[in-house]
Design an enzyme around this catalytic site. Structure first.
Site, mmCIF file in Angstrom:
data_model
loop_
_atom_site.group_PDB
_atom_site.id
_atom_site.type_symbol
_atom_site.label_atom_id
_atom_site.label_comp_id
_atom_site.label_asym_id
_atom_site.label_seq_id
_atom_site.Cartn_x
_atom_site.Cartn_y
_atom_site.Cartn_z
ATOM 1 N N LEU A 18 0.830 -1.204 0.000
ATOM 2 C CA LEU A 18 0.000 0.000 0.000
ATOM 3 C C LEU A 18 0.866 1.256 0.000
ATOM 4 O O LEU A 18 0.562 2.232 -0.696
ATOM 5 C CB LEU A 18 -0.931 0.000 1.210
ATOM 6 C CG LEU A 18 -1.886 1.191 1.308
ATOM 7 C CD1 LEU A 18 -2.794 1.275 0.092
ATOM 8 C CD2 LEU A 18 -2.712 1.120 2.588
ATOM 9 N N LYS A 116 -2.955 11.788 17.862
ATOM 10 C CA LYS A 116 -2.912 10.376 18.209
ATOM 11 C C LYS A 116 -4.325 9.808 18.405
ATOM 12 O O LYS A 116 -5.216 10.467 18.929
ATOM 13 C CB LYS A 116 -2.094 10.168 19.482
ATOM 14 C CG LYS A 116 -0.615 10.485 19.330
ATOM 15 C CD LYS A 116 0.061 9.545 18.364
ATOM 16 C CE LYS A 116 1.533 9.863 18.170
ATOM 17 N NZ LYS A 116 2.328 9.577 19.350
ATOM 18 N N TRP A 569 6.623 3.498 22.310
ATOM 19 C CA TRP A 569 6.744 3.159 20.898
ATOM 20 C C TRP A 569 7.435 1.819 20.678
ATOM 21 O O TRP A 569 7.923 1.529 19.586
ATOM 22 C CB TRP A 569 7.450 4.275 20.147
ATOM 23 C CG TRP A 569 6.598 5.523 20.084
ATOM 24 C CD1 TRP A 569 5.350 5.698 20.620
ATOM 25 C CD2 TRP A 569 6.923 6.746 19.453
ATOM 26 N NE1 TRP A 569 4.884 6.959 20.365
ATOM 27 C CE2 TRP A 569 5.832 7.633 19.641
ATOM 28 C CE3 TRP A 569 8.030 7.206 18.740
ATOM 29 C CZ2 TRP A 569 5.821 8.936 19.155
ATOM 30 C CZ3 TRP A 569 8.019 8.512 18.256
ATOM 31 C CH2 TRP A 569 6.931 9.357 18.453
ATOM 32 N N HIS A 649 11.262 17.643 22.958
ATOM 33 C CA HIS A 649 10.336 17.896 21.847
ATOM 34 C C HIS A 649 9.102 17.035 22.011
ATOM 35 O O HIS A 649 9.191 15.850 22.351
ATOM 36 C CB HIS A 649 11.001 17.574 20.507
ATOM 37 C CG HIS A 649 10.036 17.591 19.359
ATOM 38 N ND1 HIS A 649 9.364 18.721 18.980
ATOM 39 C CD2 HIS A 649 9.614 16.606 18.524
ATOM 40 C CE1 HIS A 649 8.576 18.447 17.958
ATOM 41 N NE2 HIS A 649 8.703 17.160 17.666
ATOM 42 N N HIS A 702 5.018 17.675 7.916
ATOM 43 C CA HIS A 702 4.412 16.474 7.340
ATOM 44 C C HIS A 702 3.743 16.756 6.004
ATOM 45 O O HIS A 702 3.131 15.872 5.413
ATOM 46 C CB HIS A 702 3.404 15.872 8.319
ATOM 47 C CG HIS A 702 4.051 15.287 9.533
ATOM 48 N ND1 HIS A 702 4.201 16.003 10.701
ATOM 49 C CD2 HIS A 702 4.623 14.085 9.754
ATOM 50 C CE1 HIS A 702 4.823 15.250 11.593
ATOM 51 N NE2 HIS A 702 5.084 14.085 11.046
#
Length: 775
Positions: A18, A116, A569, A649, A702
């Site tokens: 994909l 998120k 993560w 950050h 982004h």
């Protein structure tokens, strides 16, 4: 008899098909028709895999080219006017413009906000609504995919994001606007969708309402009642299945189980829906989908324990009204553990990815229907694997446990106040007001990825690979020098991923070759598997920092990933509290911080973008989590000297309700995402203030669009209306890894020029003292 269901399946393909097809479409190497053909092949493979695994209720419409929340916005016509693009591929162009922004052909629009998905590492595109939003059915995706599966012999259970959760997850125009005022017209569109699916032959329709596992007001709970009364009227011959996940229903349990729906899905792996079921029972006229296989972690299920839970549930729910399922969509785990032939066989035996979780679901369903004896071989194999894992010495390190045994992270603190530290850092760094910096990574372009592949395959010698990486560092430093960035970074070309890179150098982690999961759009990650005690044997970043610092007299920033993000993560071990694992990670990061300081690093950035996503979904549980999470960050960073600046950050974080915790991190500089959220974070600083330095991001990284100097200047001015100039840093929203140099170079140049213009307009000094050379 009980049946089995799946709530959602990985979209990306076994070999990331994909991603390749979507990015080929973006670069105009394939047409829209070719993209849709590739997507159709993936959907067919997904449906067949689930049928072959023995799943009775196979989902459709859980597939997405980018994001399922964005799909829902397209379905109900919630496309802001600025994204409407006409032409042959207009609908698809509008879709991707909302996801990524669009620049060119007379258009220049920024993407919608991204944040998120609850407490996961998946990002969704935030719908944008206001009082003028008019919902109407404008897309056919759910109908097309149901019919497509039916033509392949699979009668699926279509999945829709529920109308109330859609509104609660949306971004509204103004704090005073109540999105639920739009519920009635939105419910009418949903009624039309459900009626049409029923007409096509759908027997069950899954409507996801994950917002029900959060704290909900009486008015919000009343909205669920109103919406589902309307939807029940439209179902025709279909049965509506209201699905929840990521936690328990809490006080909403009686209301939800009393709604006019045919079935309710509950997550039995998080929260305590089992206790609620014992207390309240379950309606005899409804079907219960019991999510007993964890859809968010990679460890094998304890089949005996899950079967005991299902047997308890069976005392309140008749077998013909019981469905066994994962706890949530399997979107959050990799596809197939059997493909990880490079993993140690013992460790691989402890793992269950999406395909293995489907097998666990069907095994448990068989046990419910035929008794434990029907699956005794599977149960015996599972018991032995669990025993071996529990007894394995590879999960425990006595040295690590001795070091963490008596530590209390909540007591960690810097030795000097922020005011004292700021004075010492100002003298050492000699920066101008409104100093400019970057968050970290630089473009990981095709040549970087190709060199990494060749190196890992043995086709590129270590020395040659290091020379290549040093040349990339040189380029990144040169770009920043030419733009005039005050505090540069080295670009992170040696790093595949901000978590994986460090995890590969820690003890206690394992790594997959094909374990990709979707983070957002075509951004996929391979979360490392944290299976044992964590230790950092040797310095990791010091030599790369030294080299980068040797290429400039500006203070080169060292960049690390913080302990909470390393935890969040990763796929984290489930055999001890997460707090204990985070404490081990904090000590590993602390060792690296101190080595960098000894090497001469004056600015060390320890990133914690995942701090907020770790928040429990119920507010009553926040305090306990934040105490140890903040404590672990402070443990990692508090031992440095006052003149060493600690930055952190955070991107795509909603800070509402946790600003006290963010300030308690005691970082000298907080760099935050700001541009893509339309500067909503600035309102929090306006309301409560912030006692340390802060860098609100001035452009969205982004998106491929290049912001103008004027646009960035407007964002700087907005920050200066809220924050004192002596506290503001100028930075992009996030790292530049996904961008091209053709975008990065003009964007950074515009950023620095905008900062200098702001200094001039405010009559601030244009430069400080000369920075001290590296020690």
């Amino acid at each position: 008899m009980a049946t089995s269901a799946n709530l959602g399946f990985p979209r990306i393909g076994a070999d990331r098909e994909l991603k390749r097809a979507t990015e080929a479409y973006w670069s105009r190497r394939i047409t829209a028709d070719e993209l849709h053909e590739a997507a159709g092949r993936l959907r067919a493979e997904r449906w067949r895999a689930q049928v072959d695994a023995g799943i009775d209720h196979v989902p459709s419409n859980d597939f997405s080219l980018y994001d399922h929340v964005l799909d829902a916005a397209m379905l109900v016509g919630a496309v802001p006017e600025r994204f409407r693009i006409s032409g042959e591929d207009g609908e698809l162009a509008s879709y991707f413009a909302m996801a990524r922004g669009s620049q060119g052909a007379g258009r220049d629009v920024e993407a919608l906000e991204m944040t998120k998905w609850f407490d996961t590492n998946y990002h969704y595109i935030v719908p944008e609504i206001d009082a003028a939003t008019q919902f109407r059915l404008t897309a056919t995706k759910p109908f097309d995919e149901f019919s497509e599966a039916l033509a392949q012999g699979v009668r699926t259970r279509p999945v829709l994001l529920g109308p109330v959760s859609y509104l609660l997850l949306a971004r509204t125009a103004g704090a005073s606007f109540d999105p639920l005022t739009l519920l009635d017209p939105l419910a009418e569109v949903y009624a039309e969708v459900i009626g049409r699916l029923a007409g096509l032959g759908a027997e069950w329709i899954q409507v996801d309402e994950p917002c029900l596992v959060q704290d909900r007001s009486p008015a919000e709970l009343a909205a669920f009642e109103r919406a589902y009364r309307r939807l029940a009227d439209s179902a025709g011959g279909a049965s509506i299945f209201l699905q929840t996940y990521f936690g328990d229903l809490g006080a909403a349990f009686p209301l939800v189980t009393g709604l006019p729906v045919a079935g309710v899905g509950l997550d039995f792996t998080r929260g305590d829906n089992a206790a609620l079921l014992r207390r309240h029972g379950f309606p005899r006229d409804k079907t219960l989908s019991a999510g007993v296989v964890d859809g968010r972690n990679v460890w094998i299920n304890d089949l005996a324990a899950s079967l005991s839970l299902l047997e308890e549930i069976g005392e309140r729910v008749d077998p013909e009204r019981l469905i066994v399922s994962p706890s949530c969509s399997l979107l959050h785990v990799p596809l197939d553990a059997e493909r990880e032939t490079g993993l140690d066989p013992e460790l691989r035996g402890w793992l269950a990815f999406a395909r293995q979780k489907l097998e666990e679901v069907t095994t448990l369903t068989g046990a419910v229907n035929g008794g434990r004896s029907a699956v005794e071989e599977e149960l015996a194999r599972n018991r032995e694997l669990l025993r071996r894992r529990s007894a394995s010495g590879r999960t425990r390190n006595p040295e690590v446990r001795a070091r963490t045994g008596s530590l209390d992270p909540t007591r960690a603190a810097r030795a000097a106040s922020f005011a004292e530290r700021k004075a010492a850092q100002r003298a050492r760094l000699g920066l101008p007001p409104l100093p400019t910096t970057v968050v970290g990574s630089f473009p990981q372009h095709a040549e970087v990825r190709a060199a990494r592949r060749r190196y890992r395959a043995g086709a590129l010698a270590a020395g040659e690979y290091e020379r290549f990486l040093r040349a990339e560092v040189d380029r990144a430093v040169r770009v920043q020098e030419e733009a005039g960035v005050d505090v540069p970074a080295h670009g992170e070309f040696e790093r595949t991923d901000m978590v994986e890179y460090f995890a590969e150098r820690f003890e206690g982690y394992a790594f997959t070759r094909l374990g990709w999961v979707q983070s957002f759009g075509t951004r996929y990650v391979k979360p490392p598997i944290l299976y044992g005690d964590v230790r950092r044997p040797d310095p990791i970043t010091v030599e790369w920092w030294r080299y980068a610092q040797s290429r400039t007299r500006r203070p080169m920033k060292a960049i690390l990933t913080g302990p909470v993000t390393l935890l969040q993560w990763s796929f984290v071990r489930d055999d001890q509290p997460r707090r204990d694992t985070c404490l081990q990670l904090a000590l590993a990061v602390r060792d690296e911080v101190l080595d960098l300081e000894r090497a001469g690093a004056a600015v060390i950035q320890v990133d914690e973008p995942a701090l907020r996503e770790g928040l429990p979904l119920r507010r009553n549980d926040w305090a306990a989590y934040l105490a140890w999470a903040v404590g672990c960050f402070r443990l990692a960073t508090s031992a440095v000297l006052p003149e060493t600046q600690i930055q952190t950050h955070m991107c795509y974080s909603k800070f509402g309700g946790i600003m006290d915790a963010v300030e308690a991190l005691d970082a000298d500089v907080l760099l935050i995402e700001n541009a893509r959220s339309n500067e909503t974070l600035l309102e929090i600083f306006r309301e409560r203030g912030y006692a340390r330095d802060v860098g609100p991001g001035v452009y969205d990284i982004h998106s491929p669009r290049v912001p103008s100097e004027e646009e960035i200047g407007t964002r700087i001015a907005a920050s200066l209306r809220v924050l004192p100039a002596e506290s503001v840093w100028i930075t992009p929203d996030c790292g530049l890894k996904t961008r091209a140099y053709a975008e990065v170079e003009p964007a950074l140049a515009n950023m620095v020029r905008a900062a200098r213009r702001a200094r001039t307009s405010l009559r601030l000094p244009t430069a400080g003292a000369a920075p001290a050379p590296a020690r």
